[in-house]
Structure formats: structure tokens, C-alpha cells
Write an enzyme that holds these catalytic residues in place. Structure first.
Site, short mmCIF file in Angstrom:
data_model
loop_
_atom_site.label_atom_id
_atom_site.label_comp_id
_atom_site.label_asym_id
_atom_site.label_seq_id
_atom_site.Cartn_x
_atom_site.Cartn_y
_atom_site.Cartn_z
CD GLU A 83 -3.17 1.03 0.24
OE1 GLU A 83 -3.11 -0.01 -0.51
OE2 GLU A 83 -3.94 2.09 0.35
CG ASP A 84 1.41 2.79 3.32
OD1 ASP A 84 0.42 3.34 2.70
OD2 ASP A 84 1.20 2.75 4.42
#
Ligand code: MN
Length: 737
Positions: A83-84
Site C-alpha cells: 500500500e505505502d
């Protein structure tokens, strides 16, 4: 440098936690995952200023505390990578294998689901959807660990984020933790959420509890000591401890019972943990002997465990101080299950003892979660632990974000009808995740479904009944057909009914018997045959069912009369002749001596018409069949000793109004245009021709067969004469004559 120390320190603690539960654990991959996460999140800071990687270490620590396996801990360390950071699914798969990659991706998917607070039913659907989306139960457990750490460190977030995350935690994650039996985590999630959702209420309770802490502690230790002394006396090995109930449970009680904290007495609860189930019940007896029982509060979750496998005996009693308190009695194993739920079962299993014989039943619910049961090596227990609790359901979104719960395999048709019948009935197309899909498209968890409707839609198609997975959608489609398409339904239904009758070996002519029809209609509770056809046509009743239900009646009505019945017929003949002669009713313009309203069929072999000399034959099961007296079947049959007695006198009624179908055969010289001339001649006479066929029979001859309707013999004779006059026609005869 200080930051690095913090990270290192946290990682060290993680390793210690893992070693505490599993001294010989190989931490190579755990360290590799930590190093990858540290590199990937480098430079990211949390709002409190700590390096982002501390969050994933903390989440991993929680998964280790609750006893999850190495794969879970590795996945927890990597859970925010996709996700990051720039790390991809493929990267993780290459280094840590597919299972870890799948779990990390699963957590990522859950993180992406957006939700806003909705009514209860919606929340339940979202919870189920999340669990269904997390195909591997470890995905949910890591997500819960992730959320728990985020809630623990929510102080630095904006007020808005605190509230929205707390609401989500209260409505989604605490109930999921509860469902998985993770009571301890559930309580912590609830208390942390309450802190942000109602800080004043939270403070009020904690303040009062703090004020009373000394008294409460004194009370708790006195009760503990008394129970302990008693059990020791009786030689029951036990561990007892009192606790103050968690804040949210007190809060809820205050609000649901509209009482102040002063009025809530049972703030304390006690646990008695013993070695075996027999002792649980022994302890219960002692407790009831020592204190006054509060009626109606005793619950035995040992003999009847909760769905999440929670087991304990609960009872509420009142001590000398007049304060009620709850006592929970359980074994150590039950205790572990109560604290960590599904995770406890794994931990228990991975321990030295492994699964003991007799444990099978206890693990049944987990087994239900297991899709593949073969691979049951301790370390791989979670490998195949899938959440298939909701395998028969699918959860999808409306464009507005409402979750709709449908049966697995549902199509856009189910979705449309679950929104509203009017949406289903005017649906002309469907989009899933923004893309047009066919009506038979199978919906997946988390899909966003948009139905395209049109006022000019001609309504649902009958095929939809096959594509719809939910009963309610099918019912609504059927209702539409019932209302909108009666004529069509009757035709459609009659055809289905006829073919089913044929299949069952029953004749449609049974339905000429009015008496039988009225019995049938009553049996099927429909007002008329058309209503029955219509019901079959729109699917409200199946043809098979209709025929099955009336089969017996038809067979009974058609059962061939035995000899004695024939005698009765003869009696009737005489009786009718004497009394009812004038009232006999004709069917198809035929009167049967002595029989009123009986089922009548004009035989196909000789196709009699009014004016012909006729005779009736009582068939086996098909009423009376009418033949011409010159029909070979009669001439041959009358002498048959077996059937001779079945021939009855019949006559044409005075005014037969029906038209009659009859067949004539034409022999002619073979020539072109013969069929055309026949047709032209018949047409000029306004004859109602049912069929006309011709073929060459060799020797320069042709035969033609014409089936047509006439009123009576006179009509037919005129017709035969006219056909005879056509050039080339050598002979016109009646069929069967
Ligand atoms: Mn996270």
C-alpha cells in the site's frame, strides 16, 4: 540515532516475544522481513514522529503475542508495504513465497475498502464482507493487530480521524474480534474506541472507578481469598482473580439501563480457573453454597459452547456486602480460547502436545474453516485455514456504498431485484466496477455494481429465472410475469401442462369432464383452468407439480368400469330412460344412453360426424369413444368376447352445435397443379381445412389426405361431391370407412 535505537529495541522485543512462545524458532525470515520493511518505509514517519516501521513491528508483536505463526509475523511486518511503498506483490512472492504475498495483498485489499457508518444490518454485511474477502484467516488477524496498534496510538491523529477510525473499530473490528473469540482484544478495541467516541463518558467512568479503586480492590481480594480458602479446603487446585469489568461494558450497561454508575453494582467479575471440567462444576456448587444466587443469571457455556467456541460456566451471586458479582469458571484450555479465540487453537496445537484424540470435536468449527484438510502439519496449520463461513454469500456495493448481501453465484439480476423490483423490471444493462457486463456475470466480493435501467424496457425475460440465484429475485420476476403477461402465460402454461400430461400418460380430454375439472381446480386452489395455465406460465406453479397433484383424480375418474360397473351403467340406462330422459346432456353433440356428462371422444379412426350411424365404446380410462357403425374397429370389436360388453348405444343430439373434424382421402391421376386445385375448391366452399397433404403412389397415381371441419354428414357429402368433380380425381372416400 535515537530513532534507530527505538526501532532496534522494538525489533529485539519482537524476537523475544516469539522466542518466549517458541524457543527454537528460526527467525531468519522474520529478520529479513523486518529489514525489507525498514528499507521500504525508510523516511516515512508516523504522526507522532516515530519511524513508520515501528507500526509494523508493533503489529507483528501483537500477532506474536496472540501466538500466530511465523508466516503471520512475517506478513505483519510487510503488511503496509504494497500500500505505502514501492514493493510489489511479485517482490514479496519472490523473497517470501506466495502465501506471505497473498496475505499481504489480502490485508492491503481490506485496507482499501471504504465504509461509512450505516444502520446495523449494513454493518453486519460489511463485517461479513471483510471476512469473506480475507480468504486466509490470518489476513483478518493481522488486520485486527494493525487496527489495535493504530487505536493504541490514535492520540496524534486529527479529531476527525480519531472519530471515524473509532467508529469503524467499534462497528467492524471489535465485533469481528468477538466473532473470532478474541475477547481480550475485543475489550481493548472497545475501550479505545469509546475513549474517542465519548471522551466525557469514558472519563466519567474511569474517574469514579479510580475513586473507588481502593474499596473495589479490597472487596475483590476478600472475595478471592474466601473462594480460594474454600477450594483449598476441598482440595481443588485453582487460580482465582478478580477484575474490574472493561469500561465499555460498564458504559453500555449505564446507557441501556439508564442508570448512574452508583446504581451499577456488578463492576467486578471473578474468574476461577481449574484443571478439568469436573472441577468447574464442583466450584460452581461451592460458589452457590457460599453466596446468594441471583436467579436467571446462570449460564452453562461448557455444555453448550458459544458459536465462537467460548466455554465457561457463568453465574452471578451476591456477597455479604450486598454487592452482586459475576463468577466465570473454566479450565485453562477454555481460558486460553476465551482470551485469544481462533489464535489460541493454533497455539495450542503447535505446542508440544499437538492435537490429542478426543479433541476432534472441539476443533470442528475450525475444521469448518479449513478448505483443505490434508495438510495439517503444525507449522502449516494456518496455511489452509480459510474463512469459508460465508462461502455461500457474496457482498457487493451499490454505487452509493451500501453493501448488499447476495447468495454466492449471484448475478446483476439478483442485485437489481434486491434493490427494488422496479429496478429489476426495467434493467437493460449492468456495470461492475465501471465496466459493462452480461446479465449472467457472477459477482465477486467487493464489486461495485451499477444497474442501468430504461423506461422503455420491455421487462424481464424468462431466461432471467435461470440466471437469478436468489429466491427473492425469482419471486419478483415471476410476479412480473403474473401481472404483465396473462395471455402469454396461459398459452405458455397450457403448452407446458399438455406436455407434462402427455409425459404422465394422461389425456387432455380428461379436462372435458366438467365434474373432474371442478375437483381439479379445488385441489389446486385456482378459480379456473386459465388461472392454472397462467400460474404455470409465470412459474407460480410447476406443470410437474400440477399434474402430480391431479393425477390420481384423473386416473380415478377414468378408471375402466369393472363388470359390476357395467351393470350399474345398465341400471342407469333404464333409470334415465324412465325418469331423466329429457335431461341427458350432450357432449360433443353425442348422447350416451344412461350416462350424463360423461367423457366423450370422437374416434380418430373413423371421424364420425352428425348424420353418421354411431356407436360408443367404453374405453379403459378415456371415457366413451364414438365410432361410426361402419368402422372396422366396431365391426371387428363387437365380436370380441372380451370387449363386446363395452359397446353402448349412443346417438346424436338434436342440435349438435360443434363442428367436427373428419378426414377424407382422394385418389387422383398424378398431375401438376392437383394440390392447388384441391385447395382452391376447398377454399371456394369456405371449408375449414386443418391439413392437406398429397403424395405420389406410383403408377401415375396420387393420393391426397384432407382433414377438415364440417357441421354434419350433409355438409361432408356436398364437399365430397365437389372434390369428385375436380379433373383427374377418381375417388373420394372417408377415412376408416
Ligand atoms: Mn498498518
Amino acid at each position: 540515532m535515537a530513532e534507530l535505537t527505538l526501532v532496534e529495541e522494538m525489533y529485539k522485543r519482537l524476537e523475544e516475544t516469539i522466542r518466549a512462545g517458541n524457543p527454537g524458532a528460526d527467525l531468519t525470515r522474520v529478520r529479513a522481513a523486518f529489514e525489507l520493511a525498514e528499507k521500504a518505509h525508510a523516511g516515512h514517519k508516523r504522526r507522532d514522529g516515530t519511524p513508520y516501521v515501528t507500526h509494523v513491528i508493533a503489529a507483528a508483536e501483537i500477532t506474536a503475542e496472540i501466538g500466530l505463526d511465523e508466516v503471520s509475523i512475517v506478513s505483519a511486518l510487510l503488511h503496509d508495504c504494497i500500500e505505502d511503498t514501492g514493493i510489489t506483490y511479485e517482490d514479496i512472492k519472490k523473497q517470501f513465497g506466495q502465501t506471505v504475498a497473498d496475505i499481504v495483498e489480502g490485508v492491503t485489499k481490506l485496507t482499501r475498502v471504504q465504509y461509512t457508518s450505516k444502520e446495523d444490518e449494513q454493518m453486519e454485511n460489511i463485517r461479513k464482507m471483510l471476512m469473506a474477502m480475507a480468504k486466509d484467516i490470518r489476513v483478518i488477524l493481522i488486520k485486527i493487530a494493525d487496527r489495535l496498534h493504530n487505536m493504541r496510538t490514535m492520540d496524534y491523529q486529527t479529531e476527525e480521524k480519531q472519530r471515524s477510525k473509532s467508529l469503524e473499530t467499534m462497528e467492524i473490528y471489535a465485533p469481528i474480534a468477538h466473532r473470532l473469540g478474541m475477547q481480550k482484544i475485543k475489550w481493548e478495541l472497545e475501550d479505545l474506541s469509546l475513549l474517542y467516541l465519548d471522551p466525557i463518558g469514558f472519563k466519567e467512568i474511569t474517574n469514579i472507578l479510580n475513586e473507588r479503586m481502593d474499596t473495589l480492590k479490597e472487596f475483590m481480594s476478600s472475595v478471592e481469598n474466601r473462594i480460594k480458602a474454600r477450594l483449598d479446603d476441598w482440595g481443588i487446585n485453582s487460580t482465582i482473580y478478580g477484575r474490574i469489568k472493561h469500561i465499555y461494558s460498564i458504559y453500555r450497561k449505564m446507557y441501556s439501563q439508564k442508570r448512574g454508575l452508583d446504581e451499577i453494582f456488578d463492576l467486578c467479575a471473578f474468574r476461577v480457573i481449574v484443571d478439568n471440567i469436573t472441577d468447574c462444576y464442583n466450584v460452581l456448587g461451592h460458589i452457590h453454597d457460599m453466596f446468594k444466587l441471583v436467579p436467571g443469571r446462570f449460564k452453562d457455556y461448557i455444555s453448550t459452547p458459544k458459536p465462537n467456541m467460548y466455554q465457561s460456566v457463568h453465574t452471578t451471586v451476591i456477597g455479604n456486602e450486598g454487592i452482586p458479582f459475576e463468577v466465570q469458571i473454566r479450565t485453562w484450555e477454555m481460558h486460553h480460547t476465551a482470551e485469544y479465540g481462533v489464535a489460541a487453537h493454533w497455539k495450542y496445537k503447535s505446542g508440544e502436545q499437538g492435537i490429542r484424540p478426543g479433541d476432534e470435536e472441539k476443533f470442528a468449527w475450525i475444521r469448518r474453516l479449513l478448505e483443505n484438510q490434508q495438510d495439517s502439519e503444525a507449522q502449516d496449520f494456518f496455511h489452509d485455514l480459510k474463512i469459508d463461513m460465508f462461502a455461500d454469500e457474496v457482498f457487493v456495493f451499490t454505487p452509493k456504498g451500501d453493501v448488499i448481501n447476495l447468495p454466492a453465484g449471484a448475478t446483476p439480476i439478483d442485485f437489481a431485484y434486491s434493490i427494488h423490483s422496479a429496478i429489476g423490471n426495467t434493467m437493460v444493462g449492468a456495470k461492475v466496477n465501471g465496466r459493462l457486463v452480461p446479465f449472467d456475470h457472477v459477482l465477486q466480493n467487493g464489486d461495485i455494481v451499477d444497474i442501468i435501467t430504461s423506461k422503455s424496457s420491455s421487462g424481464p425475460s424468462r431466461d432471467w429465472l435461470k440466471l437469478a440465484k436468489s429466491g427473492s429475485a425469482r419471486t419478483k420476476i415471476k410476479q412480473w410475469f403474473k401481472k404483465e403477461r396473462r395471455e402469454e402465460n396461459i398459452i405458455h402454461g397450457k403448452a407446458m401442462f399438455e406436455s407434462e400430461m402427455k409425459r404422465a400418460g394422461l389425456s387432455m380430454s380428461s379436462l372435458n369432464d366438467e365434474e373432474l375439472v371442478s375437483i381439479i381446480l379445488e385441489k389446486l386452489s385456482v378459480p379456473s383452468l386459465d388461472d392454472m395455465y397462467s400460474a404455470i406460465g409465470y412459474g407460480g406453479m410447476t406443470a410437474v407439480r400440477a399434474v402430480n397433484r391431479i393425477k390420481d383424480e384423473i386416473i380415478k375418474a377414468q378408471r375402466p368400469p369393472a363388470k359390476s360397473v357395467l351393470d350399474k351403467l345398465n341400471e342407469q340406462v333404464e333409470r334415465h330412460a324412465r325418469i331423466h330422459q329429457k335431461n341427458i346432456k350432450a357432449v360433443h353433440g353425442v348422447l350416451v344412453e344412461g350416462l350424463d356428462n360423461c367423457l366423450i371422444k370422437l374416434s380418430r379412426c373413423c371421424t364420425p360426424v352428425p348424420g353418421d350411424e354411431i356407436v360408443g365404446f367404453i374405453t379403459r380410462g378415456h371415457g366413451v369413444s364414438i365410432h361410426r357403425r361402419d368402422c372396422p374397429n366396431y365391426i371387428n370389436g363387437i365380436n370380441n368376447p372380451e370387449d363386446g360388453g363395452r359397446w353402448v348405444n349412443v346417438s346424436w343430439a338434436d342440435n349438435p352445435t360443434d363442428s367436427y373434424t373428419t378426414t377424407v382421402k382422394i385418389l387422383a391421376k398424378e398431375r401438376s397443379g392437383l394440390v392447388m386445385d384441391l385447395a382452391t375448391e376447398l377454399n371456394s366452399m369456405n371449408a375449414k381445412v386443418r391439413s392437406l397433404s398429397a403424395r405420389d403412389v406410383g403408377g401415375g397415381k396420387s393420393t391426397a389426405t384432407v382433414t377438415l371441419e364440417v357441421k354434419n354428414l350433409e355438409d361432408l357429402k356436398v364437399l365430397i361431391n365437389r372434390l369428385n368433380s375436380i379433373s383427374g380425381v377418381s375417388e373420394v372416400v372417408r377415412a376408416g370407412g
